[in-house]
Scaffold this motif. Structure first.
Motif, PDB file in Angstrom:
ATOM      1  N   TYR A 191       0.817  -1.215   0.000  1.00  0.00           N
ATOM      2  CA  TYR A 191       0.000   0.000   0.000  1.00  0.00           C
ATOM      3  C   TYR A 191       0.852   1.267   0.000  1.00  0.00           C
ATOM      4  CZ  TYR A 191      -3.522  -3.454   0.489  1.00  0.00           C
ATOM      5  OH  TYR A 191      -4.313  -4.557   0.255  1.00  0.00           O
ATOM      6  N   PHE A 192       2.111   1.170   0.405  1.00  0.00           N
ATOM      7  CA  PHE A 192       3.014   2.303   0.240  1.00  0.00           C
ATOM      8  C   PHE A 192       3.363   2.453  -1.247  1.00  0.00           C
ATOM      9  CE2 PHE A 192       4.785   1.666   4.822  1.00  0.00           C
ATOM     10  CZ  PHE A 192       3.599   2.170   5.332  1.00  0.00           C
ATOM     11  N   GLN A 193       3.546   1.320  -1.924  1.00  0.00           N
ATOM     12  CA  GLN A 193       3.787   1.374  -3.373  1.00  0.00           C
ATOM     13  C   GLN A 193       2.550   1.898  -4.107  1.00  0.00           C
ATOM     14  OE1 GLN A 193       6.560   0.892  -4.959  1.00  0.00           O
ATOM     15  NE2 GLN A 193       7.872  -0.142  -3.460  1.00  0.00           N
ATOM     16  N   GLU A 194       1.371   1.508  -3.637  1.00  0.00           N
ATOM     17  CA  GLU A 194       0.134   2.020  -4.239  1.00  0.00           C
ATOM     18  C   GLU A 194       0.074   3.540  -4.129  1.00  0.00           C
ATOM     19  OE1 GLU A 194      -4.714   1.585  -3.631  1.00  0.00           O
ATOM     20  OE2 GLU A 194      -3.361   1.577  -1.908  1.00  0.00           O
ATOM     21  N   LEU A 195       0.374   4.066  -2.938  1.00  0.00           N
ATOM     22  CA  LEU A 195       0.342   5.516  -2.744  1.00  0.00           C
ATOM     23  C   LEU A 195       1.363   6.194  -3.653  1.00  0.00           C
ATOM     24  CD1 LEU A 195      -0.598   8.071  -1.349  1.00  0.00           C
ATOM     25  CD2 LEU A 195       0.917   7.526   0.580  1.00  0.00           C
ATOM     26  N   ARG A 196       2.515   5.582  -3.804  1.00  0.00           N
ATOM     27  CA  ARG A 196       3.538   6.143  -4.707  1.00  0.00           C
ATOM     28  C   ARG A 196       2.986   6.200  -6.140  1.00  0.00           C
ATOM     29  NH1 ARG A 196       8.331   5.081  -7.687  1.00  0.00           N
ATOM     30  NH2 ARG A 196       9.914   6.660  -7.179  1.00  0.00           N
ATOM     31  N   GLY A 197       2.300   5.148  -6.543  1.00  0.00           N
ATOM     32  CA  GLY A 197       1.692   5.149  -7.870  1.00  0.00           C
ATOM     33  C   GLY A 197       0.635   6.229  -8.012  1.00  0.00           C
ATOM     34  N   ASP A 198      -0.183   6.408  -6.987  1.00  0.00           N
ATOM     35  CA  ASP A 198      -1.218   7.453  -7.017  1.00  0.00           C
ATOM     36  C   ASP A 198      -0.583   8.838  -7.205  1.00  0.00           C
ATOM     37  OD1 ASP A 198      -3.131   5.510  -6.551  1.00  0.00           O
ATOM     38  OD2 ASP A 198      -3.321   5.950  -4.400  1.00  0.00           O
ATOM     39  N   ILE A 199       0.482   9.083  -6.451  1.00  0.00           N
ATOM     40  CA  ILE A 199       1.149  10.392  -6.531  1.00  0.00           C
ATOM     41  C   ILE A 199       1.729  10.615  -7.918  1.00  0.00           C
ATOM     42  CG2 ILE A 199       3.092  11.756  -5.640  1.00  0.00           C
ATOM     43  CD1 ILE A 199       2.667  10.114  -2.961  1.00  0.00           C
ATOM     44  N   LEU A 200       2.397   9.597  -8.450  1.00  0.00           N
ATOM     45  CA  LEU A 200       3.026   9.730  -9.766  1.00  0.00           C
ATOM     46  C   LEU A 200       1.992   9.896 -10.871  1.00  0.00           C
ATOM     47  CD1 LEU A 200       5.814   7.068  -9.217  1.00  0.00           C
ATOM     48  CD2 LEU A 200       6.179   9.528  -9.530  1.00  0.00           C
ATOM     49  N   MET A 201       0.847   9.257 -10.745  1.00  0.00           N
ATOM     50  CA  MET A 201      -0.225   9.455 -11.725  1.00  0.00           C
ATOM     51  C   MET A 201      -0.714  10.900 -11.700  1.00  0.00           C
ATOM     52  SD  MET A 201      -1.214   7.027 -13.792  1.00  0.00           S
ATOM     53  CE  MET A 201      -2.971   7.227 -14.117  1.00  0.00           C
ATOM     54  N   LYS A 202      -0.892  11.424 -10.492  1.00  0.00           N
ATOM     55  CA  LYS A 202      -1.346  12.808 -10.357  1.00  0.00           C
ATOM     56  C   LYS A 202      -0.306  13.786 -10.887  1.00  0.00           C
ATOM     57  CE  LYS A 202      -4.112  15.396  -7.014  1.00  0.00           C
ATOM     58  NZ  LYS A 202      -4.586  15.407  -5.601  1.00  0.00           N
ATOM     59  N   ALA A 203       0.971  13.385 -10.825  1.00  0.00           N
ATOM     60  CA  ALA A 203       2.062  14.222 -11.339  1.00  0.00           C
ATOM     61  C   ALA A 203       2.289  14.024 -12.836  1.00  0.00           C
ATOM     62  CB  ALA A 203       3.344  13.912 -10.573  1.00  0.00           C
ATOM     63  N   ASN A 204       1.405  13.257 -13.485  1.00  0.00           N
ATOM     64  CA  ASN A 204       1.491  12.992 -14.927  1.00  0.00           C
ATOM     65  C   ASN A 204       2.779  12.251 -15.294  1.00  0.00           C
ATOM     66  OD1 ASN A 204       0.404  13.033 -17.518  1.00  0.00           O
ATOM     67  ND2 ASN A 204       1.421  14.945 -18.067  1.00  0.00           N
ATOM     68  N   ARG A 205       3.098  11.245 -14.484  1.00  0.00           N
ATOM     69  CA  ARG A 205       4.263  10.380 -14.763  1.00  0.00           C
ATOM     70  C   ARG A 205       3.765   8.929 -14.812  1.00  0.00           C
ATOM     71  NH1 ARG A 205       8.546  11.911 -10.236  1.00  0.00           N
ATOM     72  NH2 ARG A 205       9.701  10.241 -11.278  1.00  0.00           N
ATOM     73  N   PRO A 206       2.991   8.582 -15.840  1.00  0.00           N
ATOM     74  CA  PRO A 206       2.332   7.266 -15.861  1.00  0.00           C
ATOM     75  C   PRO A 206       3.295   6.081 -15.921  1.00  0.00           C
ATOM     76  CG  PRO A 206       2.060   8.382 -17.969  1.00  0.00           C
ATOM     77  CD  PRO A 206       2.635   9.392 -17.017  1.00  0.00           C
ATOM     78  N   LYS A 207       4.428   6.245 -16.599  1.00  0.00           N
ATOM     79  CA  LYS A 207       5.350   5.111 -16.697  1.00  0.00           C
ATOM     80  C   LYS A 207       5.900   4.753 -15.318  1.00  0.00           C
ATOM     81  CE  LYS A 207       9.277   3.358 -19.354  1.00  0.00           C
ATOM     82  NZ  LYS A 207      10.282   3.641 -20.407  1.00  0.00           N
ATOM     83  N   ALA A 208       6.330   5.761 -14.552  1.00  0.00           N
ATOM     84  CA  ALA A 208       6.834   5.515 -13.191  1.00  0.00           C
ATOM     85  C   ALA A 208       5.701   5.019 -12.288  1.00  0.00           C
ATOM     86  CB  ALA A 208       7.438   6.799 -12.615  1.00  0.00           C
ATOM     87  N   ALA A 209       4.492   5.550 -12.510  1.00  0.00           N
ATOM     88  CA  ALA A 209       3.335   5.102 -11.720  1.00  0.00           C
ATOM     89  C   ALA A 209       3.054   3.630 -11.979  1.00  0.00           C
ATOM     90  CB  ALA A 209       2.105   5.942 -12.057  1.00  0.00           C
ATOM     91  N   ALA A 210       3.137   3.221 -13.255  1.00  0.00           N
ATOM     92  CA  ALA A 210       2.886   1.814 -13.602  1.00  0.00           C
ATOM     93  C   ALA A 210       3.890   0.899 -12.909  1.00  0.00           C
ATOM     94  CB  ALA A 210       2.947   1.630 -15.116  1.00  0.00           C
ATOM     95  N   GLU A 211       5.125   1.336 -12.822  1.00  0.00           N
ATOM     96  CA  GLU A 211       6.152   0.531 -12.135  1.00  0.00           C
ATOM     97  C   GLU A 211       5.814   0.383 -10.649  1.00  0.00           C
ATOM     98  OE1 GLU A 211       9.758   2.612 -12.961  1.00  0.00           O
ATOM     99  OE2 GLU A 211       9.837   2.003 -15.081  1.00  0.00           O
ATOM    100  N   ALA A 212       5.342   1.467 -10.037  1.00  0.00           N
ATOM    101  CA  ALA A 212       4.975   1.411  -8.610  1.00  0.00           C
ATOM    102  C   ALA A 212       3.781   0.491  -8.395  1.00  0.00           C
ATOM    103  CB  ALA A 212       4.662   2.817  -8.095  1.00  0.00           C
TER     104      ALA A 212
END
Length: 332
Positions: A191-212
């Motif tokens: 769930y820490f990785q999930e939150l990291r993905g949520d943040i990166l999606m909001k920051a318009n960094r989908p590739k890094a979000a997908a990795e998280a």
């Protein structure tokens, strides 16, 4: 209740025919009283069911070796809030027992349990605290989350709450730094990785979000459907044909574990649409409407999907199920 209504209606008619106001008035009273009796009977049944559920909860807590004191404390808070409100509650017109009745129902069972004084393991308490803070942040806002964090200063749950509030209220850089610190403390927490993905999606960094999100999915022992859907959403945002194909796979995996995720079907419909698979997109749209309760729209899209599918194939059969569905008490 039906008999009382019929008798009341008969008295009303008789009173009107004979021009006897008293008889007509009595008939109205009988008819209304029958409905009141029926309502009270249903509410009494609901209260009994709630009391049974409370007792079952103690049975389950004993089976897992946990104390039921938390339930008594919770109902005690309910009782205090009710007393402070000054509200006058008719105990026969409510669907749940009064807090004092629930306490009386459970107190003996809780206190005779061999686990009454058992303290929850630190890891379980930590998970519970993190859940409470996340719910507070999403449902009650920054102030609600801050109140909880002040009760557990320096804890991992408090740090999680700080990261959540930073993410929700616009400080993406701060949220990412706080989440990275959480991951360093618990690298295997999905769930820490999930939150990291949520943040990166909001920051318009989908590739890094997908990795998280991919990391979150791989770490999750419960195989949560929501994580797979979030992973699929990030893959969609990357936008390449390959990532769209992978998005369809991940979203379908997530929906396989969480069939009623209406938002997930909307993402799936979009992914199918971008891949040019219009029948599958229409069926996914129908599913989304169906699980949102918009049955009329669901049937429209199910019929559209069927028109482009081979009769008897799995998608066609599922579309037919949606078309044939009739909500309880209604005709198709």
């Amino acid at each position: 209740a039906i008999i009382a209504t019929l008798l009341g209606a008969g008295a009303i008619v008789a009173g009107a025919t004979s021009k006897t106001r008293g008889l007509a008035g009595a008939g109205m009273g009988v008819a209304a009283g029958g409905g009141e009796m029926a309502q009270r009977s249903i509410l009494a049944y609901q209260r009994t069911e709630e009391m049974t559920a409370d007792r079952s909860a103690i049975t389950y807590l004993n089976a897992t070796g946990q104390s039921g004191l938390g339930m008594l404390k919770t109902f005690g808070r309910f009782q205090s809030a009710l007393s402070l409100s000054g509200a006058q509650v008719d105990p026969y017109r409510i669907s749940h027992p009064l807090p004092r009745e629930r306490i009386a129902n459970l107190e003996v069972l809780v206190k005779k349990s061999p686990y009454v004084d058992k303290v929850d393991p630190p890891a379980l308490q930590q998970r519970h605290d993190m859940m409470r803070i996340k719910i507070a942040a999403y449902m009650g806002g920054q102030a609600a989350a801050s109140r909880l964090m002040r009760k557990m200063p320096g804890s991992l749950a408090s740090q999680y709450g700080a990261a959540q509030t930073s993410y929700l209220f616009g400080d993406l850089a701060g949220a990412l730094a706080k989440t990275n610190a959480l991951i360093k403390a618990q690298p295997k927490n999905p769930y820490f990785q999930e939150l990291r993905g949520d943040i990166l999606m909001k920051a318009n960094r989908p590739k890094a979000a997908a990795e998280a999100y991919a990391k979150a999915v791989s770490l999750d022992p419960a195989r949560s459907g929501l994580l797979s859907v979030s992973y699929g959403q990030a893959l969609m945002a990357i936008g390449t044909p390959d990532s769209l194909e992978k998005a369809v796979v991940q979203i379908n995996k997530g929906l396989g574990r969480d069939r009623e995720n209406a938002v997930g079907y909307r993402h799936l419909a979009q992914a199918y649409g971008e891949l040019g698979n219009i029948p599958a997109a229409d069926l996914a749209t129908a599913e989304g409407h169906f699980y949102s309760g918009a049955y009329k729209d669901a049937k429209i899209f199910a019929m559209r999907a069927q028109m482009k599918m081979k009769r008897g194939e799995p998608g066609w059969i599922r579309a037919q199920d949606i078309i044939n569905y009739a909500p309880s008490g209604k005709k198709k």
